[in-house]
Design an enzyme around this catalytic site. Structure first.
Site, short mmCIF file in Angstrom:
data_model
loop_
_atom_site.label_atom_id
_atom_site.label_comp_id
_atom_site.label_asym_id
_atom_site.label_seq_id
_atom_site.Cartn_x
_atom_site.Cartn_y
_atom_site.Cartn_z
NE ARG A 147 9.30 82.00 5.54
CZ ARG A 147 9.04 82.60 6.71
NH1 ARG A 147 8.26 83.66 6.77
NH2 ARG A 147 9.53 82.12 7.83
CE1 TYR A 159 9.75 84.92 11.52
CE2 TYR A 159 10.91 85.04 9.42
CZ TYR A 159 9.74 84.87 10.15
OH TYR A 159 8.58 84.64 9.49
CG ASP A 210 9.50 87.23 6.53
OD1 ASP A 210 9.85 88.42 6.60
OD2 ASP A 210 8.51 86.76 7.14
CG HIS A 212 10.33 88.61 10.82
ND1 HIS A 212 10.20 88.88 12.15
CD2 HIS A 212 9.20 87.96 10.48
CE1 HIS A 212 9.06 88.41 12.60
NE2 HIS A 212 8.41 87.85 11.60
CD GLU A 236 6.82 87.89 4.52
OE1 GLU A 236 6.93 86.84 3.84
OE2 GLU A 236 6.26 87.93 5.63
CD GLU A 262 4.28 88.95 8.75
OE1 GLU A 262 4.33 88.13 7.82
OE2 GLU A 262 4.95 88.84 9.80
NE ARG A 283 3.74 88.42 4.11
CZ ARG A 283 3.27 87.21 4.34
NH1 ARG A 283 2.66 86.55 3.39
NH2 ARG A 283 3.40 86.66 5.54
CD GLU A 339 3.09 82.82 5.80
OE1 GLU A 339 2.50 83.91 5.97
OE2 GLU A 339 4.09 82.48 6.45
CD1 TRP A 402 12.51 87.59 17.20
CD2 TRP A 402 10.42 87.72 16.44
NE1 TRP A 402 12.16 86.35 16.76
CE2 TRP A 402 10.90 86.38 16.28
CE3 TRP A 402 9.13 88.03 16.00
CZ2 TRP A 402 10.11 85.37 15.72
CZ3 TRP A 402 8.36 87.03 15.45
CH2 TRP A 402 8.85 85.71 15.32
C1 GCO Z 1 5.25 85.04 8.25
C2 GCO Z 1 5.37 85.79 9.52
C3 GCO Z 1 5.29 84.98 10.76
C4 GCO Z 1 5.21 85.92 11.97
C5 GCO Z 1 4.26 85.38 12.97
C6 GCO Z 1 4.10 86.32 14.15
O1 GCO Z 1 5.75 85.55 7.25
O2 GCO Z 1 4.63 84.00 8.27
O3 GCO Z 1 6.45 86.69 9.49
O4 GCO Z 1 6.33 84.06 10.87
O5 GCO Z 1 6.44 86.12 12.54
O6 GCO Z 1 3.04 85.17 12.34
O7 GCO Z 1 3.04 85.94 14.95
MG MG Z 2 6.48 87.45 7.51
#
Ligand code: GCO
Ligand code: MG
Length: 402
Positions: A147, A159, A210, A212, A236, A262, A283, A339, A402
């Site tokens: 990644r 991020y 990602d 996010h 992602e 996630e 995920r 991951e 975020w």
């Molecule tokens: C990822 C996630 C993490 C999250 C984190 C939040 O793809 O691994 O986005 O980076 O931000 O797990 O607690």
């Molecule tokens: Mg993520």
């Protein structure tokens, strides 16, 4: 066999973790991860105050029945706190059953479907150049998939850009820090990042990214389209994950594969996505998705729609979750990728584990149960520290994702 004791353990070896340990009258015990980043103590209380008393005296081999008892029995279904608590109990019960029968958990789940679990690591850098170099270090370590995240010029923190090479950790001690975000600045950087990575390392390595949860559907569609020449393994969380219908628009505009989930807690968060083939990778994780028992339901539903799994595996998921995910990944037909963000040495010492990394693949090992233990003597050295994920605002001060 009967459950005699349920302990909820909180430790902070580099970051906070909540662990459940379920003991039985035959001396066998099981471990489950109950960590919910930034809201850890809510799950600890849910388990200690509301779940533990209901478990005493039950037969730990009745994993499905106990899952249903906790899910249906609460009346208040779903949600991250509830599902993390159920996930922790579920993991511990699979661990107990594996240990009692002297087999690794993946054997209970139907046996291995593959030799190992392909994982992706996290290359990142403050600048595009640094991120490109970091990808090379992961390839040198044997990773088949990486990644890639880079800092955005004009933004102080981005991020995915971490403090260390292997241990990206966004949560910070004290109250939440505030980041500033600009989608325009971000979108101007990402295609160049992947152009440079492909130029440097060719097309053999799988590349992931990602977003996010920060883009609108049309912005995500545009980014996906601009990334098509670089053949990503996935993009992602292109848009906020709760907006299942928004993926219809993203899908209309790009063939870049999409991953999300996630932050999902049950299969009900993903039914539209799967039914309409709006994503390529789901995920959901063992810890936040109701345990191995519920993740099997989710993965089976995904398999019907040719969607593969790509379980979350950030540092805020403890080695107990990592182990549970690996047993699960090894045993399901529609596994995609896992991951793997490495934990700090302190965390690895508190949670000694049987899983191993070799040539881009993880294997859960053949120890009975999940193959993870908990060192109380070390854990006690690291008391809980209040910590939060950052929050994000736009450049004019508007609260954002975020
Ligand atoms: C990822 C996630 C993490 C999250 C984190 C939040 O793809 O691994 O986005 O980076 O931000 O797990 O607690
Ligand atoms: Mg993520």
């Amino acid at each position: 066999m009967k459950i005699t004791d349920v302990e909820v353990l909180v430790t902070s070896p580099g970051r906070n973790f909540v662990t459940i340990r379920i003991r039985t009258d035959e001396g066998v015990y099981g471990l489950g991860d109950a960590t919910l980043n930034g809201r850890e103590l809510a799950v600890a209380s849910y388990l200690r105050d509301h779940v533990a008393p209901c478990l005493i005296g039950r037969n730990p081999f009745q994993i499905e029945d106990i899952w249903q008892y906790l899910y249906r029995g609460a009346y208040w279904r779903r949600g991250p706190v509830t599902m993390t608590a159920i996930g922790a109990v579920d993991m511990a019960l699979w661990d107990i059953k594996g240990k009692a029968l002297n087999v690794p958990v993946y054997e209970l789940l139907g046996g291995a479907c593959r030799n190992g679990v392909m994982v992706y690591g996290h290359a990142n850098g403050q600048s595009v150049g640094e991120a490109v170099e970091a990808v090379g270090r992961y390839i040198d370590m044997g990773y088949k998939a990486v990644r890639v995240q880079a800092g955005v010029p004009g933004l102080k923190a981005t991020y995915g850009v971490g403090r260390g090479d292997l241990f990206y950790e966004p949560a910070g001690e004290g109250l939440p820090s505030e980041d500033v975000w600009s989608t325009e600045k971000y979108l101007a950087t990402v295609p160049e990042l992947f152009a440079r990575v492909r130029e440097e390392y060719g097309r053999d390595v799988h590349l992931l990214h990602d977003a996010h949860h920060r883009l609108t559907p049309i912005e995500a569609g545009r980014l996906g389209r601009e990334l098509e020449p670089y053949s990503l393994f996935w993009l992602e969380d292109a848009v906020p994950a709760e907006q299942q219908e928004a993926f219809r628009i993203v899908r209309q505009h790009t063939t870049t594969p999409l991953a999300v989930g996630e932050i999902f807690n049950t299969i009900h968060d993903a039914t539209v996505l799967l039914r309409e083939n709006l994503i390529d990778y789901l995920r959901m994780t063992v810890v936040h998705g109701g345990g191995i028992t519920h993740l099997r339901t989710a993965a089976a539903y995904a398999a019907v729609h040719q969607v593969r799994t790509g379980c979350h595996g950030a540092t805020d998921l403890s080695p107990v979750t990592m182990a549970a995910a690996l047993h699960f990944d090894l045993s399901i037909p529609n596994f995609g990728i896992q991951e793997y963000m490495r934990h700090t040495p302190e965390t690895d010492e508190v949670f000694p584990h049987a899983y191993t990394f070799s040539d881009g693949y993880l294997h859960p090992g053949d120890a009975p149960g999940l193959g993870v233990d908990y060192r109380d003597d070390l854990a006690e050295r690291y008391p809980y520290k209040r910590a939060y994920l950052p929050v994000s605002r736009l450049e004019d001060g508007t609260m954002f994702n975020w």
